[in-house]
Motif scaffolding. Sequence first.
Motif, PDB file in Angstrom:
ATOM      1  N   LEU A 176     -61.734  22.744   6.042  1.00 21.90           N
ATOM      2  CA  LEU A 176     -60.546  23.069   5.250  1.00 21.90           C
ATOM      3  C   LEU A 176     -59.404  23.535   6.161  1.00 21.90           C
ATOM      4  O   LEU A 176     -58.248  23.136   6.006  1.00 21.90           O
ATOM      5  CB  LEU A 176     -60.903  24.157   4.238  1.00 21.90           C
ATOM      6  N   LEU A 177     -59.765  24.373   7.138  1.00 19.63           N
ATOM      7  CA  LEU A 177     -58.778  24.863   8.111  1.00 19.63           C
ATOM      8  C   LEU A 177     -58.090  23.685   8.804  1.00 19.63           C
ATOM      9  O   LEU A 177     -56.866  23.646   8.933  1.00 19.63           O
ATOM     10  CB  LEU A 177     -59.486  25.757   9.139  1.00 19.63           C
ATOM     11  N   ASP A 178     -58.899  22.706   9.217  1.00 26.94           N
ATOM     12  CA  ASP A 178     -58.326  21.543   9.895  1.00 26.94           C
ATOM     13  C   ASP A 178     -57.369  20.800   8.972  1.00 26.94           C
ATOM     14  O   ASP A 178     -56.263  20.433   9.365  1.00 26.94           O
ATOM     15  CB  ASP A 178     -59.431  20.611  10.372  1.00 26.94           C
ATOM     16  N   ARG A 179     -57.806  20.580   7.737  1.00 27.28           N
ATOM     17  CA  ARG A 179     -56.976  19.843   6.770  1.00 27.28           C
ATOM     18  C   ARG A 179     -55.631  20.529   6.555  1.00 27.28           C
ATOM     19  O   ARG A 179     -54.589  19.895   6.473  1.00 27.28           O
ATOM     20  CB  ARG A 179     -57.691  19.743   5.414  1.00 27.28           C
ATOM     21  N   ILE A 180     -55.663  21.874   6.456  1.00 20.17           N
ATOM     22  CA  ILE A 180     -54.451  22.604   6.115  1.00 20.17           C
ATOM     23  C   ILE A 180     -53.600  22.925   7.346  1.00 20.17           C
ATOM     24  O   ILE A 180     -52.390  22.715   7.346  1.00 20.17           O
ATOM     25  CB  ILE A 180     -54.812  23.913   5.372  1.00 20.17           C
ATOM     26  N   ALA A 181     -54.253  23.431   8.394  1.00 17.81           N
ATOM     27  CA  ALA A 181     -53.476  23.973   9.509  1.00 17.81           C
ATOM     28  C   ALA A 181     -53.228  22.971  10.634  1.00 17.81           C
ATOM     29  O   ALA A 181     -52.250  23.093  11.364  1.00 17.81           O
ATOM     30  CB  ALA A 181     -54.188  25.208  10.084  1.00 17.81           C
ATOM     31  N   PHE A 182     -54.115  21.990  10.799  1.00 21.10           N
ATOM     32  CA  PHE A 182     -53.982  21.105  11.961  1.00 21.10           C
ATOM     33  C   PHE A 182     -53.656  19.655  11.624  1.00 21.10           C
ATOM     34  O   PHE A 182     -52.810  19.044  12.277  1.00 21.10           O
ATOM     35  CB  PHE A 182     -55.260  21.152  12.810  1.00 21.10           C
ATOM     36  N   ALA A 183     -54.333  19.093  10.593  1.00 18.35           N
ATOM     37  CA  ALA A 183     -54.161  17.656  10.324  1.00 18.35           C
ATOM     38  C   ALA A 183     -52.702  17.265  10.060  1.00 18.35           C
ATOM     39  O   ALA A 183     -52.237  16.246  10.592  1.00 18.35           O
ATOM     40  CB  ALA A 183     -55.065  17.224   9.161  1.00 18.35           C
ATOM     41  N   PRO A 184     -51.951  18.056   9.268  1.00 15.83           N
ATOM     42  CA  PRO A 184     -50.552  17.655   9.018  1.00 15.83           C
ATOM     43  C   PRO A 184     -49.723  17.631  10.302  1.00 15.83           C
ATOM     44  O   PRO A 184     -48.852  16.786  10.466  1.00 15.83           O
ATOM     45  CB  PRO A 184     -50.033  18.745   8.068  1.00 15.83           C
ATOM     46  N   LEU A 185     -50.044  18.545  11.233  1.00 21.53           N
ATOM     47  CA  LEU A 185     -49.296  18.587  12.497  1.00 21.53           C
ATOM     48  C   LEU A 185     -49.694  17.408  13.390  1.00 21.53           C
ATOM     49  O   LEU A 185     -48.867  16.830  14.096  1.00 21.53           O
ATOM     50  CB  LEU A 185     -49.580  19.903  13.232  1.00 21.53           C
ATOM     51  N   ARG A 186     -50.976  17.070  13.343  1.00 24.27           N
ATOM     52  CA  ARG A 186     -51.477  15.935  14.119  1.00 24.27           C
ATOM     53  C   ARG A 186     -50.744  14.660  13.709  1.00 24.27           C
ATOM     54  O   ARG A 186     -50.347  13.863  14.550  1.00 24.27           O
ATOM     55  CB  ARG A 186     -52.972  15.810  13.827  1.00 24.27           C
ATOM     56  N   ARG A 216     -47.876  14.367  12.682  1.00 21.63           N
ATOM     57  CA  ARG A 216     -46.499  14.369  13.168  1.00 21.63           C
ATOM     58  C   ARG A 216     -46.419  14.509  14.682  1.00 21.63           C
ATOM     59  O   ARG A 216     -45.362  14.777  15.226  1.00 21.63           O
ATOM     60  CB  ARG A 216     -45.733  15.529  12.515  1.00 21.63           C
ATOM     61  N   ASN A 217     -47.552  14.343  15.360  1.00 21.88           N
ATOM     62  CA  ASN A 217     -47.586  14.464  16.824  1.00 21.88           C
ATOM     63  C   ASN A 217     -46.927  15.750  17.310  1.00 21.88           C
ATOM     64  O   ASN A 217     -46.053  15.731  18.168  1.00 21.88           O
ATOM     65  CB  ASN A 217     -46.891  13.270  17.481  1.00 21.88           C
ATOM     66  N   ALA A 218     -47.367  16.890  16.742  1.00 22.77           N
ATOM     67  CA  ALA A 218     -46.661  18.142  16.998  1.00 22.77           C
ATOM     68  C   ALA A 218     -47.025  18.792  18.336  1.00 22.77           C
ATOM     69  O   ALA A 218     -46.558  19.875  18.625  1.00 22.77           O
ATOM     70  CB  ALA A 218     -46.936  19.110  15.857  1.00 22.77           C
ATOM     71  N   GLY A 219     -47.840  18.161  19.164  1.00 27.48           N
ATOM     72  CA  GLY A 219     -48.187  18.773  20.443  1.00 27.48           C
ATOM     73  C   GLY A 219     -49.251  19.836  20.282  1.00 27.48           C
ATOM     74  O   GLY A 219     -49.998  19.848  19.298  1.00 27.48           O
ATOM     75  N   THR A 220     -49.347  20.759  21.250  1.00 30.43           N
ATOM     76  CA  THR A 220     -50.445  21.719  21.236  1.00 30.43           C
ATOM     77  C   THR A 220     -50.006  23.155  20.938  1.00 30.43           C
ATOM     78  O   THR A 220     -50.827  23.998  20.608  1.00 30.43           O
ATOM     79  CB  THR A 220     -51.182  21.714  22.593  1.00 30.43           C
ATOM     80  N   LEU A 221     -48.710  23.424  21.072  1.00 27.87           N
ATOM     81  CA  LEU A 221     -48.247  24.801  20.880  1.00 27.87           C
ATOM     82  C   LEU A 221     -48.087  25.140  19.398  1.00 27.87           C
ATOM     83  O   LEU A 221     -48.430  26.231  18.950  1.00 27.87           O
ATOM     84  CB  LEU A 221     -46.911  24.992  21.610  1.00 27.87           C
ATOM     85  N   VAL A 222     -47.589  24.191  18.627  1.00 28.67           N
ATOM     86  CA  VAL A 222     -47.375  24.435  17.196  1.00 28.67           C
ATOM     87  C   VAL A 222     -48.706  24.703  16.463  1.00 28.67           C
ATOM     88  O   VAL A 222     -48.805  25.654  15.688  1.00 28.67           O
ATOM     89  CB  VAL A 222     -46.589  23.269  16.553  1.00 28.67           C
ATOM     90  N   PRO A 223     -49.761  23.892  16.727  1.00 29.56           N
ATOM     91  CA  PRO A 223     -51.047  24.189  16.079  1.00 29.56           C
ATOM     92  C   PRO A 223     -51.576  25.579  16.439  1.00 29.56           C
ATOM     93  O   PRO A 223     -52.261  26.221  15.636  1.00 29.56           O
ATOM     94  CB  PRO A 223     -51.986  23.104  16.632  1.00 29.56           C
ATOM     95  N   LEU A 224     -51.260  26.046  17.650  1.00 32.23           N
ATOM     96  CA  LEU A 224     -51.681  27.387  18.046  1.00 32.23           C
ATOM     97  C   LEU A 224     -51.099  28.402  17.067  1.00 32.23           C
ATOM     98  O   LEU A 224     -51.787  29.303  16.576  1.00 32.23           O
ATOM     99  CB  LEU A 224     -51.176  27.665  19.467  1.00 32.23           C
TER     100      LEU A 224
END
Lengths: 238, 292
Positions: free
Chosen positions: B75-85, B87-95
């Motif tokens: 669930l964490l991945d779906r909400i916090a990381f997948a949408p950023l992925r 959009r190719n958001a890099g590594t700092l934004v997911p942090l």
Amino acid sequence: MAILEVEGLVAGYGRIEVLHGVSLRLQEHSLCAIIGANGAGKTTLLAALSRLIPIREGRAIFDGREITHASSHAVARAGLVQVPEGRRMLAGMSVEENLLVAGEGAGGRTVGADVAAMFERFPTLAPRRALPAGSLSGGEQQMLAFARALMAHPKALLLDEPSMGLAPRLVETVFDLIAEERARGTSILLVEQNARKALALADHAYVLERGSISLEGKGADLLGREEITAAYLGEATP
Amino acid sequence: MLVQQLANGLFLGAVYALFAIGYTLIFGVLDILNLAHAAIFMLAAFVALSLVGFGFPLVLAVALALVFAGLLGVLLDRIAFAPLRRRNAGTLVPLISSIGAAIVMQGIARGVWGPDEHRFPSNGLSTAEFHLGSLSVGALDLIILAVALALMGILSYVMRSTALGRSIRAVAEDRVAAALLGIDIERTIALTFFIASALGGAAGILIGLQYNSVSLEMGARIELKGLAIIILGGMGSVTGAVIGAFILGAVETLSVAYVSSSYRDAIAFGVMFLILVLRPAGLLGKRALRAA
Ligand SMILES: Nc1ncnc2c1ncn2[C@@H]1O[C@H](COP(=O)(O)OP(=O)(O)OP(=O)(O)O)[C@@H](O)[C@H]1O
Ligand SMILES: [Mg+2]
């Protein structure tokens, strides 16, 4: 019958549009070559077809199914498999694992037997099966890249500059392999910097120039065209 | 005395290892630091505690809490990381978004369980001790060690010898190459989150049992240690994380025994700093996950 049909394909990166409406057909059991200068958009075209980047306009139909909005893994599983530029080995995984993961990724049911068949077909790989793929020579890596794609039992292959960076003797081997695979009935879309060899082998060919198709025809016919000779075969016009 | 401390270090190190493996797996596959890992570690311990409180047998409660932790990771991945992925958001934004997710989970835990420290009902836990010469070890410690080692063994088998493990390593190595081979990247990432979070949850539950204490602060206490361990081990390396965890466990218990508990963290981090000065890339590089 065309196994792959592309109509008015527009694609690019961010705000940059690289392909401005490309249309082409790959006939079943045939070999189609795409030649073009550096930066013309050849790799971008293959990336769009493998759905690594969005297709913004136009559409692509493979084997009777629209793949314009499919996901990359679905395209590969449908039988349209790309051997990417630079081969993209899974360098830390062993040669055998590279084959296994390809068979499993494609959802194969006979993965073990297919791996054995690949080692038979590519005997140079067999003794290296336990080595990391990254430790192979360029020629061996290209063999593995082929074998990996074949694990999916593809109906059509997208080959991006398979002879790049190889010694002349190995370039021969690679072209022999491509011819052999076509003879087995696989349709092949071949992007090559080695335009002369590609055109000689191709049933049909397209010239991609700054994101648009500028010329098309039978491979042998294009070989004789003066503008091709001048631009892509490195021979000055008299 | 020394043997006793090393044994204690082993028990501690095994639990650190479970936590750190989850951390490093996600880093290996996604190149991001999941700072919500410690919140899942804590929540899993609370869920196990509550299930035991509802009368579930301990083993069943632990198993359910592990599944909960795994699903929470997905669930964490779906909400916090997948949408950023996407959009190719890099590594700092997911942090940042993982920090946000951690704060939300911390808030939920506070709302549900309150700010106080909780204990497992004592009837569920064995207090038996074994003596071997001057060495004394609790039955619970041994069970915890066995569970931790078993989970590590299972993970190692999965990563080396199964289609799932191979697909995870392929995605870690080259996402584009993996996609071209027909591997479903999103599904593989979701499964990685499940495994990593279940392991992190296991660490939380085992530490909760070991100290018989579950609290809101337990995540914060292990978070930096976990980070230090995976840097020490080499980012993305599972084997490195295990080695790093046992080093930290041993150094911590030895410094408590021979110096003072107030210098424990200072000494532990000092030793890790020294190792990193000698080997800046950590004990094993990222390669190790891929070669597994
Ligand atoms: N990831 C990317 N992001 C932005 N622009 C890109 C990207 N990849 C390629 N381009 C640009 O798109 C254009 C087409 O590149 P592409 O790689 O498709 O060319 P190509 O025909 O394959 O060239 P080559 O013969 O050198 O392989 C170039 O101008 C290139 O700079
Ligand atoms: Mg290219």
